[in-house]
Enzyme design. Structure first.
Site, PDB file in Angstrom:
ATOM      1  N   ARG A 137      -6.464  -0.884  -1.247  1.00 41.67           N
ATOM      2  CA  ARG A 137      -5.505   0.136  -0.840  1.00 41.67           C
ATOM      3  C   ARG A 137      -4.345   0.253  -1.817  1.00 41.67           C
ATOM      4  NH1 ARG A 137      -5.514  -3.618   2.119  1.00 41.67           N
ATOM      5  NH2 ARG A 137      -3.305  -3.848   2.467  1.00 41.67           N
TER       6      ARG A 137
ATOM      7  N   ALA B 123       0.829  -1.207   0.000  1.00 42.77           N
ATOM      8  CA  ALA B 123       0.000   0.000   0.000  1.00 42.77           C
ATOM      9  C   ALA B 123       0.869   1.265   0.000  1.00 42.77           C
ATOM     10  CB  ALA B 123      -0.926  -0.018   1.216  1.00 42.77           C
TER      11      ALA B 123
ATOM     12  N   CYS C  92      -0.290 -20.409  30.667  1.00 45.89           N
ATOM     13  CA  CYS C  92      -1.325 -21.109  31.444  1.00 45.89           C
ATOM     14  C   CYS C  92      -2.673 -20.408  31.303  1.00 45.89           C
ATOM     15  CB  CYS C  92      -0.916 -21.214  32.900  1.00 45.89           C
ATOM     16  SG  CYS C  92      -0.833 -19.639  33.779  1.00 45.89           S
TER      17      CYS C  92
ATOM     18  N   LYS D 276       4.375  -8.159  -6.793  1.00 43.16           N
ATOM     19  CA  LYS D 276       3.960  -6.783  -6.514  1.00 43.16           C
ATOM     20  C   LYS D 276       4.879  -5.754  -7.158  1.00 43.16           C
ATOM     21  CE  LYS D 276       1.411  -7.252  -2.161  1.00 43.16           C
ATOM     22  NZ  LYS D 276       1.343  -6.840  -0.741  1.00 43.16           N
TER      23      LYS D 276
ATOM     24  N   ASP E 119       6.190  -3.501   6.330  1.00 43.44           N
ATOM     25  CA  ASP E 119       5.086  -3.768   7.249  1.00 43.44           C
ATOM     26  C   ASP E 119       5.517  -4.564   8.478  1.00 43.44           C
ATOM     27  OD1 ASP E 119       5.568  -6.213   6.167  1.00 43.44           O
ATOM     28  OD2 ASP E 119       3.556  -6.540   5.369  1.00 43.44           O
ATOM     29  N   ASN E 120       6.822  -4.650   8.734  1.00 43.60           N
ATOM     30  CA  ASN E 120       7.251  -5.348   9.944  1.00 43.60           C
ATOM     31  C   ASN E 120       8.532  -4.726  10.496  1.00 43.60           C
ATOM     32  OD1 ASN E 120       9.749  -7.306   9.319  1.00 43.60           O
ATOM     33  ND2 ASN E 120       8.446  -7.194   7.506  1.00 43.60           N
TER      34      ASN E 120
ATOM     35  N   ASP F 197      10.336  -6.214  -3.544  1.00 43.11           N
ATOM     36  CA  ASP F 197       9.289  -6.798  -2.700  1.00 43.11           C
ATOM     37  C   ASP F 197       9.182  -8.261  -3.086  1.00 43.11           C
ATOM     38  OD1 ASP F 197       6.800  -7.561  -1.433  1.00 43.11           O
ATOM     39  OD2 ASP F 197       6.300  -5.431  -1.327  1.00 43.11           O
TER      40      ASP F 197
END
Length: 1081
Positions: free
Chosen positions: A540, A503, A657, A553, A601-602, A529
């Site tokens: 988007r 995007a 847990c 992309k 994006d990370n 990419d």
């Protein structure tokens, strides 16, 4: 440059269908209080699916009304990221909204793009002007072939390609105010003030009111005015889920004090309304009546209620915020011009700027009326005339008169007044697009009422020669009129690395192509990419079409960008930028770059790129979005801190847990469901295949591990090939039905047997105290569709792992129920010796045993026996979780697992869409915040490529389009270290050439007053002064030590290596020195 299409067309059409084009539009009266309350509740629950609205309801200013519908109207695969921001009801309102956009220069085109991607019902494009070469500086729709055509007509076909479900039409004659009655919102980007006042008065008085927005971009200056009518209802002010708290205690007091568990901070504010539920003892509070909060603290608050005579609180209870609608009253434009109220600020270093620009934009209008044109770029006479008009207007201001007029600022305003710059159009296109969404849906708080912005810091530092601003009869003339031809040349010859083509990447490519970046003979853009296009990208990532799904992309995006500007020199790669691709993005590649633009994006990828930018001393423009939020960071060598210098705190993770035995919210249930899905359908089949492909190596590794985890893995592998092996679809039904019994009945019985409802902890406190929730079994019933649907989804996926075909009879509910009825469910008896992990610090559910090695040996023997019975080449089909395919049953199973578990623990359940957001870890995303982020970044790019700006000229920016809120500030300066007459920052790298020996290296440092006591390459120690044997290495070359001691294989294209050195000064104080690059022959 890779071009995937030989077609001369700008973009190929999509073939999308949504219900938006089919929804009817009905006028309705003003919303009643009951409607507002109901809609507020819907808005608050929209992220959780919300119930659909039946009948006709008024929204916002009452213009929009929609009929009842169902979830299937919205293509959730396509709109999933946008749904995560808006929710279904807002999307339905958008799908029924008719919008007018008047003025199709760059700003109008950006607004139209964002609204068409959002999926409104219709967009009418209005413009009486024709396309000029000047327009190509900012409008991505037009090409040279469109020059001379009507702007609106030239836009229709190309904008239609973005979303065929939106009706797009053109209006080419002068507008009349009566025509505005056909729309819920009207946007004007190029209109005289006189006409704007006339149209706004009509919209303001219309019943119901029509949302009116006027916006302009004039060079590096922009403005927005919003009027949504005399009474506009905001249904959801900020778009956040209602805050909740788990109650620990409630006092019998006036006012009553409510304490919450210290699991999470209480997010309530004084004045909020809350409701109570599930309270034991003081049940009077469970009446659903909203109560006002006061005296809020991190883990407690008071309520305006006398609980003195209420029953005593025992345990349990949830408190939930009730989000209230907010009614706003807007002034019409003619009144707001004289009494603008408070301006929305963007930059707190420019507190008086909005008041000056409020006058300047009115003065520009007066100049245009008197002169019949805009001020000319570089004309001192025109600039002086504008300054005089502004000063005269200031003298007539009754209240809030400016003490001083900034004439330099007004000169810059006058010089660029005719130009629409692409970055400014992108920025304001995002802002105005979001305001239209608010007007049509009541979602998020509107802008009240004026917003002014400027980025004069983006101008070149050297004074501009008026001759340098003259048009060159090129597509960049509008930009040249603001920045001059010298900076234009720098833009065109830049070498830019764009990392990511999603995007943000698509928007960057569009902006850079229009700006002329990398479009000169010396310029080159590299974009990389490793991802391919998915359906959910299309709302988007506007350079992609549905026929591109599955394609790379970067290739598709770069091809589309060259259709925007054929002069763009771009190379598209599909490499992930990482240590593994440093043979592609090698030293020479990095050294030749002008700037790096991240579109990632990370965080891990961002940190790697940041590390490379620091190493090669390259500017980095960083940005990111999250729903309506966007963030921009400018990283400049030797001036600012780098991206990695500050880290966000890690996200709080629920203890293992809690997730596995004591969940208290739906997130815990979905985390567990995703984990079980992957364990059953991906990890265990993968382990089975690993065993079957290399039995001896696999068994050897398990025996070597010899721990509880290895034992558990072998047990699961054995189950898959023995007790739980499926040969027919009926076997899969049996497996699924027994899994239901195991998860939602037997495990709960075991847990409550081990810890009964009245169990106490070792300290004597109730075991089942908040936040723990006491569970109860969910008994299977063929009459409950959620039970049957879980079994069906689990059976189909189990069949897929065993390559068993799914029979047609599963489509028959009766036959499916019969198949389930055939399953014999054994009775369950709880075990006294069951071990259930309750330690919140535990990282594994596997419990170690002295007999693990013995058990592993036994499991291996049983596995060998099972393997003998399998056909040659037998293997399973592991299933990787894919959230964006609603036909694959993945989310059906995960939602089923989570909701049945939620039912065990009396936790509110969610629909599949909400489950997808949480379990799929979907990042909410909308086109408006993406466009705005890239606009801000490109304003910084002008400064970077000019190359002479100071720290105070750059800006880091945070924006929340929902509220709306802007925060702009200069970046944090790089931290400097000083030693003797030397100083350095993280950006510095020391270089030693000449293929030195270790002795020469140490002496080189000693000459700087530094004693090196440790030198390392990677994780290998090359030298330590404490080790006597390292003295033998003194006369060896450093490169030989790296090769022989560290066993490093230096690639042939590299002529240096880097070492980390620990040093002390003459006073034995540690000194943190930069990385040292050692060059060798």
């Amino acid at each position: 440059m890779v071009n995937s299409s030989g077609s001369p067309e700008f973009m190929l059409p999509v073939k999308r269908t949504t219900a938006g084009a089919e929804l009817g539009l009905v006028d309705s009266s003003e919303p009643t209080k009951k409607h507002c309350a109901n809609l507020a509740s819907d808005a608050a629950s929209s992220m959780a699916g919300g119930s659909s609205l039946n009948g006709t309801v008024a929204v916002g200013n009452g213009k929009l009304a929609i009929g009842g519908g169902n979830v299937s109207e919205i293509d959730e695969d396509l709109h999933s990221r946008q749904l995560a921001v808006y929710g279904r009801e807002t999307m339905r309102r958008l799908f029924a909204s008719n919008i007018l956009i008047s003025g199709l220069q760059g700003l109008g085109a950006e607004i139209a793009k964002n609204l068409i991607l959002a999926g409104v019902k219709s967009v009418s494009l209005h413009d009486v002007g024709t396309v000029e070469l000047w327009d190509l500086s900012s409008n991505f729709i037009f090409s040279e072939e469109d020059i001379g055509k009507n702007r609106a007509l030239a836009s229709v076909t190309k904008l239609q390609e973005l979303n065929n479900s939106v009706m797009i039409s053109a209006l080419t004659s002068e507008m009349t105010k009566e025509q505005l009655a056909d729309f819920q919102a009207v946007v004007f980007t190029d209109i005289s003030l006189e006409k704007a006042i006339e149209f706004d008065d009509y919209c303001h008085r219309h019943q119901p009111p029509i949302a009116f927005i006027k916006s302009e971009v004039r060079g590096l200056f922009g403005s927005v005015f919003c009027d949504f009518g005399p009474e506009f209802t905001v249904l959801d002010v900020d778009g956040k889920d209602p805050h909740t708290g788990i109650i620990a205690s409630i006092s019998n007091d006036n006012p009553a004090l409510v304490a919450c568990v210290d699991d999470e901070r209480v997010e309530f504010e004084d004045g909020d309304l809350v409701v109570f539920s599930e309270v034991r003892g003081m049940t009077e509070l469970n009446d659903g009546k909203p109560r006002k909060v006061m005296n809020t603290r991190p883990y407690s608050f008071s309520i305006e209620e006398d609980t003195t005579n209420y029953a005593q609180y025992e345990r349990g209870g949830i408190v939930t915020q009730v989000k209230q609608p907010k009614v706003l009253s807007f002034k019409p434009l003619h009144q707001a011009l004289k009494d603008p109220g408070d301006f929305l600020l963007s930059d707190f270093s420019k507190l008086d700027r909005p008041r000056l620009l409020h006058l300047a934009f009115q003065a520009l209008e007066k100049f245009r009326v008197e002169m019949g044109r805009f001020p000319l770029a570089g004309s001192e006479e025109d600039a002086q005339k504008l300054i005089v008009i502004t000063a005269n207007m200031n003298n007539t201001v009754a209240d809030g008169k400016l003490e001083e007029i900034d004439e330099k600022l007004l000169r810059n305003f006058a010089f660029g007044a005719r130009a629409v710059l692409n970055p400014m159009a992108a920025l304001f296109g995002g802002l105005v697009g979001q305001e239209v969404v608010k007007a049509c849906s009541g979602k998020f708080h509107p802008l009240v009422q004026f917003f002014y912005f400027d980025s004069v810091e983006s101008l070149p530092m050297e004074p501009l020669d008026p001759n340098d601003l003259r048009p060159l009869n090129s597509r960049y003339d509008a930009q040249i009129s603001v920045f001059g031809s010298k900076l234009q040349k720098k833009l065109e010859d830049a070498k830019v690395f764009v990392v990511g083509s999603g995007a943000l990447g698509c928007e960057f490519l569009k902006n850079l192509a229009l700006m002329g970046v990398c479009c000169g003979d010396e310029g080159k853009m590299t974009i990389t990419d490793d991802d391919v296009i998915e359906k959910s990208n299309l709302t988007r990532q506007f350079l992609f079409r549905d026929w591109n799904i599955g394609q790379a992309k970067s290739t598709v995006a770069s091809s589309a960008a060259t259709l925007i500007n054929s002069r763009l020199h771009v190379e598209a790669l599909q490499n992930r930028a990482s240590p593994e691709s440093e043979n592609v993005f090698h030293d020479t590649f990095w050294e030749n770059l002008s700037v790096v633009i991240n579109a990632l994006d990370n965080v891990n990828a961002r940190l790697y790129i940041d590390q490379r930018c620091v190493y090669f001393q390259k500017p980095l423009l960083e940005s990111g979005t999250l729903g309506a939020l966007c963030n921009i960071q400018t990283v400049i060598p030797h001036l600012t801190k780098n991206y990695g210098a500050t880290r966000d705190p890690p996200e709080k993770q629920a203890p293992m847990c809690t997730v596995h035995s004591f969940p208290h919210n739906i997130d815990h249930c979905l985390t567990w469901a995703r984990s079980e899905f992957e364990g059953l359908l991906e990890k265990t089949p993968t382990e089975v295949n690993a065993y079957l492909s290399s039995p001896s190596e696999y068994i050897s590794a398990m025996k070597k591990a010899g721990d509880a985890q290895a034992r558990d893995i072998l047990e699961r592998v054995l189950e898959c090939l023995d007790k739980d092996k499926c040969d027919t679809f009926q076997d899969c039904i049996t497996w699924a039905r027994l899994k239901f019994e195991d998860y939602f009945v037997n495990r709960v019985k075991q847990l409550t047997y081990t810890f009964p409802e009245d169990a106490l902890t070792s300290s004597g406190a109730p075991f089942w105290s908040a936040p723990k929730r006491f569970p109860r079994p969910v008994h299977f019933s063929n009459e409950d569709s959620s039970h049957i649907n879980f079994v069906l989804a689990a059976a189909i996926l189990r069949a897929e792992t065993f390559a068993i075909p799914v029979p047609d009879w599963v489509k028959s509910p009766a036959k499916l129920a019969d198949a389930v009825d055939k399953v014999i469910v054994p009775d369950f008896m709880p075990r006294r010796d069951a071990k259930i992990v309750t330690d919140e610090k535990a990282t594994s559910l596997s419990t170690a045993s002295m007999d693990d090695a013995v058990v592993i040996d036994e499991l291996v023997m049983r596995l060998e026996s099972c393997k003998q019975k399998l056909p040659v080449g037998y293997k399973m089909n592991p299933i990787q979780f894919e959230k964006d395919d609603d036909s694959n049953f993945h989310m059906d199973m995960i939602a089923g697992l989570a909701n049945m578990r939620a039912r065990n623990y009396s936790i509110p359940e969610v629909d599949k869409l909400k489950a997808k957001f949480i379990a799929g870890r979907i990042i909410p995303a909308i086109a408006t915040s993406t466009a705005m982020a890239t606009g801000f970044v490109c304003l910084e790019l002008y400064k970077v490529l000019d190359g002479h700006h100071k720290l105070e000229d750059y800006r880091d920016t945070f924006v929340n389009l929902a509220t709306p809120f802007f925060s702009m500030a200069e970046p944090a300066a790089a931290t400097s270290v000083k030693h003797r007459d030397l100083s350095w920052t993280v950006w510095d790298r020391w270089v030693l050439r000449g293929d030195p020996t270790l002795r020469k290296f140490l002496q080189w440092l000693k000459d700087k007053g530094l004693n090196a006591y440790s030198i390392s390459y990677g994780s290998c120690l090359l030298y330590n002064s404490m080790f006597p044997r390292h003295a033998d290495r003194m006369d060896r070359k450093m490169v030989d030590l790296v090769r022989d001691v560290a066993k490093a294989e230096l690639p042939p294209y590299r002529r240096h290596f880097d070492v980390v050195v620990a040093c002390e000064d003459e006073d034995d104080n540690d000194v943190d020195i930069p990385l040292v690059s050692v060059y060798f022959e």
